[in-house]
Design an enzyme around this catalytic site. Structure first.
Site, PDB file in Angstrom:
ATOM      1  N   LYS A 289       0.834  -1.216   0.000  1.00 38.46           N
ATOM      2  CA  LYS A 289       0.000   0.000   0.000  1.00 38.46           C
ATOM      3  C   LYS A 289       0.864   1.260   0.000  1.00 38.46           C
ATOM      4  O   LYS A 289       0.676   2.158  -0.823  1.00 38.46           O
ATOM      5  CB  LYS A 289      -0.926   0.037   1.236  1.00 38.46           C
ATOM      6  CG  LYS A 289      -1.891  -1.141   1.338  1.00 38.46           C
ATOM      7  CD  LYS A 289      -2.838  -0.996   2.526  1.00 38.46           C
ATOM      8  CE  LYS A 289      -2.159  -1.053   3.876  1.00 38.46           C
ATOM      9  NZ  LYS A 289      -1.551  -2.357   4.201  1.00 38.46           N
TER      10      LYS A 289
ATOM     11  N   ARG B 127     -10.268   1.373   7.938  1.00 41.44           N
ATOM     12  CA  ARG B 127     -10.050  -0.058   8.205  1.00 41.44           C
ATOM     13  C   ARG B 127     -11.175  -0.686   9.008  1.00 41.44           C
ATOM     14  O   ARG B 127     -11.125  -1.891   9.280  1.00 41.44           O
ATOM     15  CB  ARG B 127      -8.755  -0.257   9.009  1.00 41.44           C
ATOM     16  CG  ARG B 127      -7.524   0.129   8.260  1.00 41.44           C
ATOM     17  CD  ARG B 127      -6.277  -0.336   8.985  1.00 41.44           C
ATOM     18  NE  ARG B 127      -5.172   0.445   8.500  1.00 41.44           N
ATOM     19  CZ  ARG B 127      -3.937  -0.008   8.351  1.00 41.44           C
ATOM     20  NH1 ARG B 127      -3.639  -1.235   8.687  1.00 41.44           N
ATOM     21  NH2 ARG B 127      -2.991   0.782   7.897  1.00 41.44           N
TER      22      ARG B 127
ATOM     23  N   ARG C 151      11.915  -6.525   5.623  1.00 41.54           N
ATOM     24  CA  ARG C 151      11.934  -5.114   6.026  1.00 41.54           C
ATOM     25  C   ARG C 151      12.406  -4.979   7.474  1.00 41.54           C
ATOM     26  O   ARG C 151      13.099  -4.022   7.821  1.00 41.54           O
ATOM     27  CB  ARG C 151      10.531  -4.505   5.873  1.00 41.54           C
ATOM     28  CG  ARG C 151      10.507  -3.033   6.264  1.00 41.54           C
ATOM     29  CD  ARG C 151       9.185  -2.369   5.975  1.00 41.54           C
ATOM     30  NE  ARG C 151       8.116  -2.884   6.805  1.00 41.54           N
ATOM     31  CZ  ARG C 151       6.828  -2.599   6.647  1.00 41.54           C
ATOM     32  NH1 ARG C 151       6.446  -1.819   5.670  1.00 41.54           N
ATOM     33  NH2 ARG C 151       5.916  -3.099   7.443  1.00 41.54           N
TER      34      ARG C 151
ATOM     35  N   ARG D  65      11.111  -2.123  12.203  1.00 43.65           N
ATOM     36  CA  ARG D  65       9.803  -1.668  12.696  1.00 43.65           C
ATOM     37  C   ARG D  65       9.336  -2.602  13.808  1.00 43.65           C
ATOM     38  O   ARG D  65       9.391  -3.824  13.664  1.00 43.65           O
ATOM     39  CB  ARG D  65       8.801  -1.684  11.528  1.00 43.65           C
ATOM     40  CG  ARG D  65       8.138  -0.338  11.314  1.00 43.65           C
ATOM     41  CD  ARG D  65       7.275  -0.348  10.093  1.00 43.65           C
ATOM     42  NE  ARG D  65       5.958  -0.896  10.335  1.00 43.65           N
ATOM     43  CZ  ARG D  65       4.929  -0.771   9.499  1.00 43.65           C
ATOM     44  NH1 ARG D  65       5.103  -0.124   8.355  1.00 43.65           N
ATOM     45  NH2 ARG D  65       3.757  -1.285   9.767  1.00 43.65           N
TER      46      ARG D  65
ATOM     47  N   ARG E 234      -1.472  -8.980  12.809  1.00 41.16           N
ATOM     48  CA  ARG E 234      -1.927  -7.911  11.904  1.00 41.16           C
ATOM     49  C   ARG E 234      -2.752  -8.514  10.757  1.00 41.16           C
ATOM     50  O   ARG E 234      -3.752  -7.948  10.331  1.00 41.16           O
ATOM     51  CB  ARG E 234      -0.719  -7.139  11.356  1.00 41.16           C
ATOM     52  CG  ARG E 234      -0.131  -6.166  12.381  1.00 41.16           C
ATOM     53  CD  ARG E 234       1.316  -5.814  12.096  1.00 41.16           C
ATOM     54  NE  ARG E 234       1.543  -5.136  10.847  1.00 41.16           N
ATOM     55  CZ  ARG E 234       2.730  -5.087  10.222  1.00 41.16           C
ATOM     56  NH1 ARG E 234       3.792  -5.694  10.766  1.00 41.16           N
ATOM     57  NH2 ARG E 234       2.868  -4.430   9.100  1.00 41.16           N
TER      58      ARG E 234
HETATM   59  P1  AP5 Z   1       4.619  -1.518   2.000  1.00 41.08           P
HETATM   60  O1  AP5 Z   1       4.465  -0.732   0.771  1.00 41.08           O
HETATM   61  O2  AP5 Z   1       5.047  -0.853   3.255  1.00 41.08           O
HETATM   62  O3  AP5 Z   1       3.252  -2.317   2.280  1.00 41.08           O
HETATM   63  P2  AP5 Z   1       2.029  -1.893   3.160  1.00 41.08           P
HETATM   64  O4  AP5 Z   1       0.853  -2.606   2.615  1.00 41.08           O
HETATM   65  O5  AP5 Z   1       1.949  -0.403   3.278  1.00 41.08           O
HETATM   66  O6  AP5 Z   1       2.507  -2.564   4.530  1.00 41.08           O
HETATM   67  P3  AP5 Z   1       2.502  -2.040   5.991  1.00 41.08           P
HETATM   68  O7  AP5 Z   1       3.238  -3.064   6.782  1.00 41.08           O
HETATM   69  O8  AP5 Z   1       2.987  -0.635   6.104  1.00 41.08           O
HETATM   70  O9  AP5 Z   1       0.951  -2.101   6.256  1.00 41.08           O
HETATM   71  P4  AP5 Z   1       0.176  -2.154   7.574  1.00 41.08           P
HETATM   72  O10 AP5 Z   1      -1.220  -1.968   7.131  1.00 41.08           O
HETATM   73  O11 AP5 Z   1       0.442  -3.346   8.408  1.00 41.08           O
HETATM   74  O12 AP5 Z   1       0.840  -0.968   8.410  1.00 41.08           O
HETATM   75  P5  AP5 Z   1       0.509   0.559   8.548  1.00 41.08           P
HETATM   76  O13 AP5 Z   1       1.795   1.266   8.602  1.00 41.08           O
HETATM   77  O14 AP5 Z   1      -0.492   1.012   7.573  1.00 41.08           O
HETATM   78  O15 AP5 Z   1       5.550  -2.772   1.665  1.00 41.08           O
HETATM   79  C1  AP5 Z   1       5.953  -3.670   2.671  1.00 41.08           C
HETATM   80  C2  AP5 Z   1       7.395  -4.122   2.348  1.00 41.08           C
HETATM   81  O16 AP5 Z   1       7.370  -4.855   1.128  1.00 41.08           O
HETATM   82  C3  AP5 Z   1       8.371  -2.947   2.135  1.00 41.08           C
HETATM   83  O17 AP5 Z   1       9.629  -3.317   2.627  1.00 41.08           O
HETATM   84  C4  AP5 Z   1       8.390  -2.759   0.611  1.00 41.08           C
HETATM   85  O18 AP5 Z   1       9.596  -2.215   0.165  1.00 41.08           O
HETATM   86  C5  AP5 Z   1       8.186  -4.197   0.137  1.00 41.08           C
HETATM   87  N1  AP5 Z   1       7.452  -4.285  -1.123  1.00 41.08           N
HETATM   88  C6  AP5 Z   1       6.396  -3.528  -1.542  1.00 41.08           C
HETATM   89  N2  AP5 Z   1       5.965  -3.937  -2.751  1.00 41.08           N
HETATM   90  C7  AP5 Z   1       6.765  -4.995  -3.115  1.00 41.08           C
HETATM   91  C8  AP5 Z   1       6.816  -5.848  -4.259  1.00 41.08           C
HETATM   92  N3  AP5 Z   1       5.957  -5.714  -5.282  1.00 41.08           N
HETATM   93  N4  AP5 Z   1       7.741  -6.842  -4.264  1.00 41.08           N
HETATM   94  C9  AP5 Z   1       8.623  -6.994  -3.218  1.00 41.08           C
HETATM   95  N5  AP5 Z   1       8.638  -6.200  -2.115  1.00 41.08           N
HETATM   96  C10 AP5 Z   1       7.707  -5.221  -2.064  1.00 41.08           C
HETATM   97  O19 AP5 Z   1      -0.170   0.575   9.989  1.00 41.08           O
HETATM   98  C11 AP5 Z   1       0.592   0.215  11.126  1.00 41.08           C
HETATM   99  C12 AP5 Z   1      -0.299   0.175  12.345  1.00 41.08           C
HETATM  100  O20 AP5 Z   1      -0.860   1.482  12.587  1.00 41.08           O
HETATM  101  C13 AP5 Z   1      -1.514  -0.752  12.284  1.00 41.08           C
HETATM  102  O21 AP5 Z   1      -1.182  -2.085  12.592  1.00 41.08           O
HETATM  103  C14 AP5 Z   1      -2.411  -0.116  13.342  1.00 41.08           C
HETATM  104  O22 AP5 Z   1      -1.969  -0.410  14.640  1.00 41.08           O
HETATM  105  C15 AP5 Z   1      -2.171   1.368  13.099  1.00 41.08           C
HETATM  106  N6  AP5 Z   1      -3.117   1.899  12.102  1.00 41.08           N
HETATM  107  C16 AP5 Z   1      -2.827   2.369  10.870  1.00 41.08           C
HETATM  108  N7  AP5 Z   1      -3.944   2.761  10.243  1.00 41.08           N
HETATM  109  C17 AP5 Z   1      -4.965   2.539  11.106  1.00 41.08           C
HETATM  110  C18 AP5 Z   1      -6.367   2.714  11.011  1.00 41.08           C
HETATM  111  N8  AP5 Z   1      -6.941   3.218   9.907  1.00 41.08           N
HETATM  112  N9  AP5 Z   1      -7.117   2.369  12.079  1.00 41.08           N
HETATM  113  C19 AP5 Z   1      -6.552   1.893  13.213  1.00 41.08           C
HETATM  114  N10 AP5 Z   1      -5.235   1.668  13.346  1.00 41.08           N
HETATM  115  C20 AP5 Z   1      -4.445   1.994  12.296  1.00 41.08           C
END
Ligand code: AP5
Length: 186
Positions: free
Chosen positions: A8, A83, A122, A128, A139
């Site tokens: 994402k 979400r 990562r 992280r 998650r």
């Molecule tokens: P990346 O692009 O970071 O993927 P992502 O889907 O954004 O993954 P996240 O781990 O950031 O998502 P998440 O939803 O768990 O965490 P978030 O920060 O939103 O890619 C991941 C890795 O893969 C990277 O190293 C990248 O380089 C690599 N990659 C990408 N594409 C690739 C490809 N095609 N091939 C190979 N490698 C690739 O949220 C964190 C926390 O915040 C949540 O758990 C929750 O506690 C809180 N939070 C956030 N939003 C909310 C909400 N709306 N409501 C409540 N709590 C929330």
């Protein structure tokens, strides 16, 4: 939308740049607050570290404030929000108020083993706190329980494009733009 590690954040940057709008990532805003040691960061950290969602009231208020900023006046891309059903409803209210509309919802699909491998990789680079195997699994569960069902809400509105998130980043980006073009033409 998409499960943890679906790409994402990676794809959000390209989409936002293409359309000249800010990419608003709730995860990034929470992490910035954790680093700065703000009250919001302290509150969010215990949920994030456990792989749980931060409570809706906290998250909704944060997004409301963010989309009120000047750079979002002409539009924005949301990464990782909404979400929960309560967040979907809150977002509907927010954008009705600001006069925006939701143009599209991009859902990235990736298989579970690939996700775990991406996030463990990562973890070695960025360290992280929520990229440990147990927390990654939690998650994923939370996503399946609380967020995946929401795609149905948006499918009923006819604004969802599902994009295969497997393969090279560039290939995924190309698929995202093709899907968005298809949505704009429909
Ligand atoms: P990346 O692009 O970071 O993927 P992502 O889907 O954004 O993954 P996240 O781990 O950031 O998502 P998440 O939803 O768990 O965490 P978030 O920060 O939103 O890619 C991941 C890795 O893969 C990277 O190293 C990248 O380089 C690599 N990659 C990408 N594409 C690739 C490809 N095609 N091939 C190979 N490698 C690739 O949220 C964190 C926390 O915040 C949540 O758990 C929750 O506690 C809180 N939070 C956030 N939003 C909310 C909400 N709306 N409501 C409540 N709590 C929330």
């Amino acid at each position: 939308m998409g499960p943890p590690g679906a790409g994402k954040g990676t794809q959000a940057r390209f989409i936002a740049e293409h359309f000249g709008v800010p990419a608003i990532s709730t995860g990034d805003i929470f992490r910035a607050n954790v680093s700065e040691g703000t009250e919001l960061g302290l509150e969010a950290k215990r949920f994030m570290d456990a792989g749980e969602y931060v409570p809706d009231e906290v998250t909704n208020l944060m997004v409301r404030n963010r989309i009120d900023e000047d750079d979002a006046a002409k539009g924005f891309l949301l990464d990782g929000y909404p979400r929960t059903l309560a967040q979907v409803e809150e977002l509907d209210g927010m954008i009705a108020y600001t006069g925006h509309r939701l143009d599209g919802v991009v859902c990235l699909t990736v298989d579970q083993d690939e996700i775990v491998s991406r996030l463990l990789q990562r973890a070695q680079v960025e360290g992280r706190a929520d990229d440990t195997e147990d927390v990654i699994r939690r998650r994923q569960e939370v996503y399946l329980e609380q967020t995946e069902p929401l795609t149905e809400v948006y499918k009923q509105r006819g604004i969802v494009v599902e994009v295969d998130g497997m393969g090279d980043v560039d290939d995924v980006t190309r698929r995202v733009f093709e899907a968005l073009d298809g949505l704009a033409e429909s």
